[in-house]
Design a protein around this motif. Structure first.
Motif, PDB file in Angstrom:
ATOM      1  N   THR A 630     -12.551  -2.284 -37.337  1.00 43.59           N
ATOM      2  CA  THR A 630     -11.603  -2.284 -38.452  1.00 43.59           C
ATOM      3  C   THR A 630     -10.171  -2.405 -37.965  1.00 43.59           C
ATOM      4  O   THR A 630      -9.372  -3.186 -38.506  1.00 43.59           O
ATOM      5  N   ARG A 631      -9.850  -1.611 -36.929  1.00 44.79           N
ATOM      6  CA  ARG A 631      -8.482  -1.679 -36.391  1.00 44.79           C
ATOM      7  C   ARG A 631      -8.180  -3.054 -35.801  1.00 44.79           C
ATOM      8  O   ARG A 631      -7.091  -3.608 -36.001  1.00 44.79           O
ATOM      9  N   ARG A 632      -9.143  -3.606 -35.065  1.00 48.81           N
ATOM     10  CA  ARG A 632      -8.915  -4.921 -34.439  1.00 48.81           C
ATOM     11  C   ARG A 632      -8.768  -6.008 -35.482  1.00 48.81           C
ATOM     12  O   ARG A 632      -7.884  -6.879 -35.379  1.00 48.81           O
ATOM     13  N   THR A 633      -9.644  -5.961 -36.490  1.00 44.24           N
ATOM     14  CA  THR A 633      -9.558  -6.962 -37.559  1.00 44.24           C
ATOM     15  C   THR A 633      -8.229  -6.841 -38.295  1.00 44.24           C
ATOM     16  O   THR A 633      -7.584  -7.836 -38.637  1.00 44.24           O
ATOM     17  N   GLY A 634      -7.818  -5.622 -38.543  1.00 40.25           N
ATOM     18  CA  GLY A 634      -6.540  -5.408 -39.217  1.00 40.25           C
ATOM     19  C   GLY A 634      -5.361  -5.946 -38.429  1.00 40.25           C
ATOM     20  O   GLY A 634      -4.427  -6.530 -38.992  1.00 40.25           O
ATOM     21  N   SER A 635      -5.405  -5.719 -37.093  1.00 35.78           N
ATOM     22  CA  SER A 635      -4.292  -6.229 -36.279  1.00 35.78           C
ATOM     23  C   SER A 635      -4.267  -7.747 -36.267  1.00 35.78           C
ATOM     24  O   SER A 635      -3.197  -8.372 -36.287  1.00 35.78           O
ATOM     25  N   LEU A 636      -5.464  -8.389 -36.245  1.00 31.46           N
ATOM     26  CA  LEU A 636      -5.509  -9.848 -36.268  1.00 31.46           C
ATOM     27  C   LEU A 636      -5.004 -10.396 -37.601  1.00 31.46           C
ATOM     28  O   LEU A 636      -4.243 -11.377 -37.646  1.00 31.46           O
ATOM     29  N   LEU A 637      -5.460  -9.752 -38.687  1.00 30.03           N
ATOM     30  CA  LEU A 637      -4.998 -10.201 -39.998  1.00 30.03           C
ATOM     31  C   LEU A 637      -3.508  -9.937 -40.171  1.00 30.03           C
ATOM     32  O   LEU A 637      -2.797 -10.699 -40.834  1.00 30.03           O
ATOM     33  N   GLY A 638      -3.045  -8.866 -39.557  1.00 32.68           N
ATOM     34  CA  GLY A 638      -1.616  -8.568 -39.634  1.00 32.68           C
ATOM     35  C   GLY A 638      -0.769  -9.641 -38.976  1.00 32.68           C
ATOM     36  O   GLY A 638       0.363  -9.909 -39.396  1.00 32.68           O
ATOM     37  N   ALA A 639      -1.324 -10.256 -37.928  1.00 36.23           N
ATOM     38  CA  ALA A 639      -0.569 -11.327 -37.244  1.00 36.23           C
ATOM     39  C   ALA A 639      -0.391 -12.545 -38.127  1.00 36.23           C
ATOM     40  O   ALA A 639       0.525 -13.354 -37.924  1.00 36.23           O
TER      41      ALA A 639
END
Length: 668
Positions: A630-639
């Motif tokens: 979840t955290r990794r996906t969120g950081s990617l989507l945040g980019a």
């Protein structure tokens, strides 16, 4: 209020006060007095139990005035209210059941508890947790009384667990001591395993009782009309012990592996009783429970926790008797525990531990007395309750006497005592009365109740159990006079004993009252007050039993004087001659070590550790993986949402080209 209840005497209608008074005191002492005026807490707590004892005496008086000795003693429910409603037709009540054994236990619990409370004022004087101690002691008494008066199996289970919580608090009272904490946890955990069996047995009885209630309930209700003052419920003891229901539960159609469902349920219920009454192999918690203050030991061993198991079997005796096989299990476990504990008691050096194993042995006596009985041969049932009655007085006296000695010499080891007969004359005399009573010496109470048990075994067609009972009687006399001789006679073995002094009045007054009760309780015509099934009056003295039983006791007493009089050199020589056998018995047959081996080397290493590894790496790992994903996906989507127009343009053009490519591929 129904007409049936209104017709009862005032004290019977309000028998709930016996349990309510200690509960109110528990709340008041714990929340008001303990934090502010802890010294007064002991007085208020003690007065409340004496008040409860007064009400219990009034209940007994009116009950037997209403149903005189020799007449039918029915069960009545003068007070009940709806507690839980699961569905229409399935409710659980809280209330009061009065019958011979509940009235008996009300008297025993309140009288012994009142004297223990009074004694504790002197024993616990100056203790920093004085108010906390009396708060817990009130809770313990209330819990046991709630268990005793329970009219149904769910109420008894609730208070059964509350008794366990109370004992946990009191055994671990000295929470600064690691040994006390360990003992309280041991008692709680061992009895919890036993209570799991009890709970499953409750569920089996409750479920099958409820499903049959539509067919059997009306018949039972018509039969007990006039004997109770409330409507019959599926969990009530009067219903669960009725032959019509028991016949259904014992039917071959409900058998599992050739064993009737009734037998399975009753053995599971007995598992809970064996845990509370510390029957083998669930006995290991009771000797360690000596870590609590001595008044706690007196209350646990004489009138509360350990007798709860015997009371449960007696309460459900018709069901055990209907099964037959379950009652045989009760007899065998009780008989073995009685001998096993008596043998160990002969070798222990801690005065309270000797008394603890004595309790185990006497509880085994009560259990096998129930096991040799039957509905058409109920002498063992009456004898068991008789011994519970007399044992409560002399065992409380033994523990409180031991507490007075410990209070004076500041040690538990009998080998650091000696010559206390002159230093503590009142304690010596009262302790001697209790020792003679438990040894079965005429005319003290233990003589009568023990002989009734032996007579029930012999007449019930169990000569092996009778012979074992005689052996236990001899061993009991031996190890109790071993204590008496070493502690009170001979020479002072330590400077502690040289400076001992008599206990204060507030401590020796309960000893004197208990000594009086221990002396005269055997003359109560018990069979006229407590019985079940067929008529079973008090048998009196049967010389065919009394002569061999008394001979066994005299032999035990004589052997104790032979080995321990003087410097005790003969006892030392005898122990050395026995060698390894003596060491095995002294180490309690290494049962505790066996439990530790099984738990640490097998359960913890080969079961708990793999489960813990799976929990940490698989269960926790999956949770951690989902969080990381979840955290990794969120950081990617945040980019993708950085607010830069150039990036949005690139994604727009790239996405458009990707869609065109997909459409072109689909078309061609």
């Amino acid at each position: 209020m129904s007409g049936a209840v209104a017709a009862l005497p005032f004290i019977l209608r309000n028998a709930w006060l016996v349990a309510a008074i200690p509960f109110v005191s528990f709340v008041f002492v714990g929340l008001v007095l303990r934090p502010k005026v802890p010294r007064i807490a002991g007085v208020v707590a003690t007065l409340s139990i004496f008040a409860a004892a007064g009400v219990a005496g009034g209940v007994a008086w009116e009950y037997y005035h209403l149903f005189p000795p020799g007449a039918l003693h029915p069960a009545i429910v003068p007070f009940a209210f709806e507690w839980l409603r699961f569905m229409p037709g399935l409710t659980v009540t809280m209330g009061v059941l009065l019958d011979p054994i509940s009235v008996l236990l009300l008297l025993v619990v309140t009288s012994v508890s009142a004297l223990v409370h009074l004694y504790s004022i002197g024993y616990m004087h100056g203790d920093p947790g004085f108010g906390r101690f009396f708060t817990f002691l009130n809770l313990f008494t209330f819990s046991m009384l709630g268990l005793v008066i329970a009219p149904n199996i769910l109420q008894i289970y609730v208070f059964w667990e509350l008794v366990g919580v109370s004992s946990f608090l009191l055994i671990g009272y000295y929470y600064e001591k690691p040994s006390a904490v360990a003992a309280s946890k041991k008692a709680f955990i061992v009895t919890r395993f036993a209570d799991l069996g009890f709970l499953i047995g409750v569920l089996i009885l409750g479920y099958n009782g409820y499903t049959a209630f539509g067919d059997v309930g009306p018949t039972v209700a018509r039969e007990v009309t006039g004997r109770i003052a409330t409507d019959l419920q599926p969990f009530d003891f009067l219903y669960l012990t009725h032959p019509d229901l028991l016949g259904r539960l014992a039917a071959p159609a409900l058998a599992v592996g050739g064993v009737s469902l009734l037998t399975i349920a009753m053995i599971l219920v007995f598992m809970g009783a064996a845990g509370k009454s510390a029957m083998f192999p669930l006995h290991i918690w009771l000797p360690d429970a000596m870590e609590g203050p001595t008044p706690v030991s007196a209350l646990i061993h004489a009138a509360t926790m350990v007798v709860a198991g015997v009371y449960l079997v007696a309460r459900l005796f018709p069901a055990f008797a209907f099964s037959g096989d379950a009652l045989t299990v009760v007899m065998c476990v009780g008989a073995f525990t009685s001998l096993f504990a008596a043998v160990i008691g002969c070798t222990q050096d801690d005065i309270k531990r000797v008394l603890a194993f004595s309790t185990l042995s006497q509880l085994g006596y009560m259990m096998f007395a129930l096991g040799v009985a039957a509905m058409d041969r109920p002498a063992g049932y009456t004898a068991s309750m008789f011994h519970l009655f007399t044992h409560a007085f002399f065992k409380a006296l033994l523990f409180l006497g031991a507490g007075a000695v410990i209070h004076a010499v500041h040690t538990n080891s009998i080998w650091e005592m000696g010559a206390l007969r002159r230093k503590m004359p009142i304690t010596h005399l009262t302790f001697l009365v209790a020792t003679l009573a438990i040894a079965g010496v005429w005319p003290l109470s233990g003589f009568f109740s023990k002989d009734e048990i032996l007579a029930a075994a012999l007449r019930g067609g169990h000569p092996v159990v009778f012979g074992l009972g005689l052996l236990v009687a001899a061993l009991t006399a031996f190890y109790m006079f071993r204590i008496y001789i070493v502690v009170f006679l001979g020479r002072a073995r330590h400077e502690h004993a040289e400076h001992a002094h008599e206990a204060p009045f507030v401590m020796w007054a309960p000893l004197a009252l208990l000594a009086l009760l221990s002396a005269v309780a055997g003359f109560v015509p018990f069979g006229s007050f407590v019985g079940i099934g067929a008529e079973a009056g008090h048998e009196g003295i049967d010389l065919a039993v009394a002569i061999p039983a008394s001979t066994a006791g005299v032999l035990g007493i004589g052997l104790a004087f032979l080995l321990y009089s003087g410097d005790g050199a003969r006892a030392t020589a005898g122990a050395n001659a026995l060698g390894g056998a003596y060491r095995v018995v002294k180490r309690k047959f290494y049962v505790d070590e066996l439990y530790l081996f099984v738990t640490h080397r097998i359960i913890f290493r080969h079961i708990s550790r793999p489960i813990a590894w799976f929990d940490r790496h698989a269960v926790d790992g999956m949770v951690n993986l989902s969080g990381w994903t979840t955290r990794r996906t969120g950081s990617l989507l945040g980019a993708l949402h950085g607010g830069r127009v150039q990036a949005y343009g690139v994604w727009l053009v790239g996405g458009t080209l990707f869609l065109l490519l997909v459409l072109w591929s689909a078309a061609f």
